[in-house]
Design a protein around this motif. Sequence first.
Motif, short mmCIF file in Angstrom:
data_model
loop_
_atom_site.label_atom_id
_atom_site.label_comp_id
_atom_site.label_asym_id
_atom_site.label_seq_id
_atom_site.Cartn_x
_atom_site.Cartn_y
_atom_site.Cartn_z
N PRO A 458 0.83 -1.21 0.00
CA PRO A 458 0.00 0.00 0.00
C PRO A 458 0.87 1.25 0.00
CG PRO A 458 0.09 -0.94 2.19
CD PRO A 458 0.78 -1.92 1.29
N GLU A 459 0.25 2.37 -0.39
CA GLU A 459 0.94 3.66 -0.35
C GLU A 459 0.90 4.19 1.09
OE1 GLU A 459 2.62 5.93 -2.32
OE2 GLU A 459 2.93 4.14 -3.50
N ILE A 460 2.05 4.26 1.72
CA ILE A 460 2.16 4.75 3.08
C ILE A 460 2.89 6.08 3.07
CG2 ILE A 460 3.00 4.28 5.41
CD1 ILE A 460 0.97 2.26 4.59
N GLN A 461 2.25 7.12 3.58
CA GLN A 461 2.92 8.40 3.77
C GLN A 461 3.35 8.49 5.23
OE1 GLN A 461 3.68 10.45 1.30
NE2 GLN A 461 2.65 9.06 -0.13
N ILE A 481 3.06 7.83 11.12
CA ILE A 481 2.34 7.52 9.88
C ILE A 481 1.22 8.55 9.70
CG2 ILE A 481 0.99 5.79 8.65
CD1 ILE A 481 2.34 3.67 10.41
N HIS A 482 1.17 9.18 8.54
CA HIS A 482 0.20 10.24 8.29
C HIS A 482 -0.95 9.79 7.41
CE1 HIS A 482 3.34 12.69 9.99
NE2 HIS A 482 4.16 12.41 9.00
N GLU A 483 -0.69 8.81 6.53
CA GLU A 483 -1.72 8.46 5.55
C GLU A 483 -1.46 7.06 5.02
OE1 GLU A 483 -2.33 10.12 1.18
OE2 GLU A 483 -2.86 11.66 2.67
N ASN A 485 -3.01 4.73 1.78
CA ASN A 485 -3.87 4.67 0.60
C ASN A 485 -4.87 5.84 0.55
OD1 ASN A 485 -2.62 2.42 -0.37
ND2 ASN A 485 -4.22 0.99 0.24
N GLY A 486 -4.37 7.03 0.85
CA GLY A 486 -5.21 8.23 0.75
C GLY A 486 -6.03 8.55 1.97
N THR A 487 -6.05 7.68 2.97
CA THR A 487 -6.83 7.91 4.19
C THR A 487 -5.92 8.42 5.29
OG1 THR A 487 -8.38 6.15 3.61
CG2 THR A 487 -8.35 6.87 5.91
N GLU A 488 -6.33 9.49 5.95
CA GLU A 488 -5.52 10.08 7.02
C GLU A 488 -5.39 9.10 8.18
OE1 GLU A 488 -5.54 14.06 9.90
OE2 GLU A 488 -6.87 13.93 8.15
N ALA A 489 -4.19 9.01 8.73
CA ALA A 489 -3.91 8.09 9.84
C ALA A 489 -3.20 8.84 10.96
CB ALA A 489 -3.06 6.92 9.35
N ASP A 490 -3.17 8.20 12.14
CA ASP A 490 -2.57 8.84 13.30
C ASP A 490 -1.61 7.89 14.01
OD1 ASP A 490 -2.02 10.84 15.12
OD2 ASP A 490 -3.68 10.29 16.44
N GLY A 491 -0.78 7.19 13.24
CA GLY A 491 0.32 6.46 13.85
C GLY A 491 0.16 4.97 13.97
N LEU A 492 -1.07 4.41 13.89
CA LEU A 492 -1.25 2.97 14.04
C LEU A 492 -2.26 2.51 12.98
CD1 LEU A 492 -0.56 0.42 15.67
CD2 LEU A 492 -2.48 0.95 17.19
N VAL A 493 -1.78 1.67 12.03
CA VAL A 493 -2.63 1.25 10.92
C VAL A 493 -2.45 -0.24 10.66
CG1 VAL A 493 -2.47 3.53 9.82
CG2 VAL A 493 -0.86 1.73 9.16
N ALA A 494 -3.33 -0.78 9.84
CA ALA A 494 -3.22 -2.18 9.41
C ALA A 494 -3.73 -2.29 7.98
CB ALA A 494 -4.01 -3.09 10.34
N PHE A 495 -3.20 -3.26 7.23
CA PHE A 495 -3.71 -3.50 5.88
C PHE A 495 -3.66 -4.99 5.60
CE2 PHE A 495 0.82 -2.79 5.31
CZ PHE A 495 1.19 -3.80 4.44
#
Length: 682
Positions: A458-461, A481-483, A485-495
């Motif tokens: 995925p595209e991780i900003q 982590i800021h984003e 796949n185009g969705t704003e994030a706040d440091g903790l994500v999963a894909f």
Amino acid sequence: MYDTNLSHFKTVLRPLLCLMFFSAMMGCTLSASLEESLSDIGTETTPLNKKNFFTAPTDKSIQDYFVHGDIHGAKTFGSKMFLYGAIWGIGGYVADAAKYSPVTNEFAENPVRGEFFGKVGPKVFSGQANEDLGAYVISSYDLKTGIKVDLIQVNGPVYKAKIYKGQIYLLGAFSTVNGSARNNFAIVNTETGIVSNTNISLVYTSPYYSIADLDVSDDYIAIAADLVSVNGTNIMGKVTLIKQQDGTVSSPNITGFKNSASYFRMAFYKTYLFVSALDTSNYPRLVRLDLTTMTSAAAVTAELAVSNNSYDEIQHLVIAEDLLVVAGRFTRLGADTVSGIFSLNANTLAVQDSLNLNKGDLQKISIYDDGTSLIYAPKPYSNGRMIDIYRLSKTDLSVEHTYSVTDSSGRRDVYSVFSEGDEIYLQGRFVLGSKVTEKLGMLGYDLESGKVLDWQAPEIQADWISAWAFDGDWVYMAGLIHEINGTEADGLVAFNLRTAEKKILEVSVSGDLIHTMAILDNVLYLSGSDMLPIKLNLETGEEQALDFAGRVFHANKDHLIVWGDVGLPDETVNTDLAVLDKNGGLVMAVDDSLNIWEDSAFLGDENTFYTFVADDWWQFNLTTGTHTKIVYDRGEFGFPLTTYDGKMLGFRGSDVSTLNVFNTQGQVERTLNLQTVGHIVE
């Protein structure tokens, strides 16, 4: 080169917006196998998103994938392996010669191989060892016609060569040239290969000697080397002059230089010889010898002022009409800041122009005079992923054009540069390609087929990522982590590895404080150096504090492994490795005398855990609680990442590291076609 200085990588990569990963996440979570869920992901010789990837050469024998960036760890699921780290590209190829077209902004194969000795018109002269002939061969290659001629065979190496008025002057360690006896020096016709009757015999100091430079004029041959004698004449200094007319040998008495020939550089101008080297304080010094007096007594001296802690050097002296261009590794010229190049009036020695490219400390300079301008290639010590090459005006050193050459090798280098028309020719060691990928951070590889998975991360900003965890198809990441796949994030994500579905998770701590994660029974365990450990229920979103701490968390399907400076509720337990069950009960604790928290570790399979301490590997059986020391052949064994089919899997090498399967003695059993041209971080 293996680099354990993580703060260095953070400093370097943050401005570049590359993904930054700490080694603390090396062995995140291995739970449900991905073998079935990933079985429909195909493999190809090129990744799926082809437009973003380097274009490999057409040579079918080149089959390696080159991973650009810093690899921090890997996870294997059956034959599928996922590498993660500050990976910003895959593809390209390692080259020691390339041709760059500023018109098309593309690279092509450079037909000129070996060490560049000079160029006359479209003909390039270069030399390299030929094992089949048992000789060092100097060839000419016509860039317009493509005709290559093996001109000279020498029975030893040639260290310096100078082309002057249809002759190539050779300086090295040899005794025959095209069948004629010559003692370390020869003159050969560049068209016919006929060896000149001029026979100059050199005797070097024994057992060690340096050969620094060679220059030629109508009247003299100048050699800078550790010589005992030339044609029977004893040599006292590091510079030797030989008259072209009658072979008279002289050794000018130049005082004030460091007694090391390797730093000497020379250039003829009219009746003068410019000589540079380090002075006794290790500062660059330049003198001009008046050849009509044959001594240094009447020489005009120019000093380069450098800082007291600098050990700079002049690497090239180039005469451009009435200018002397000085290039090398220095940052100061008097009170002025320069970045490795300036010019002097060759008659008055007055400083004419200098250049400051803001490149910081330089390591090596390559320069070429194409007749109308100077091709200048400075190599910085660190930072950046580019080699910048400049076309400079010979009159005032102004930049006429800048060529940014993509290069991602750990120790990039350009040994020589020359040009023909608009095209720039490079020789050295670098990785070339016409495109750079977007930030990846992660790539998949099939260990059976030896091919990259047809799968796009995925595209991780993000400024950097500090922790990873795997759970079935899902990958969890924490960091700045800021984003995604185009969705704003706040440091903790999963894909999801298969569907590209994403999750944005919320916890009470900043994501960049999380340095380790693990998942056990649908619970995400989180810890870091500046936070209290917590756990997050992935079904309900409920967050709870943990009553134990550790530097790194790992998990298999039944246990949580806590590694490094472990703190448990029972303070009587002193350990650096603890295994807990799903309810938090202590299953196994390892005495901290092993100091295993200091180095890398990973989960090999459901029941086996590996740690690395100094030169020792320890294997822990999570079922029985026993641990065994493993002795590897360190001469063969490289940097391990994980296990595959019961074997250790890892990289070995320096500038370019190759992925290998190791046997139980640490010897290379099989080499796979995946290589890294960045760093491997422990």
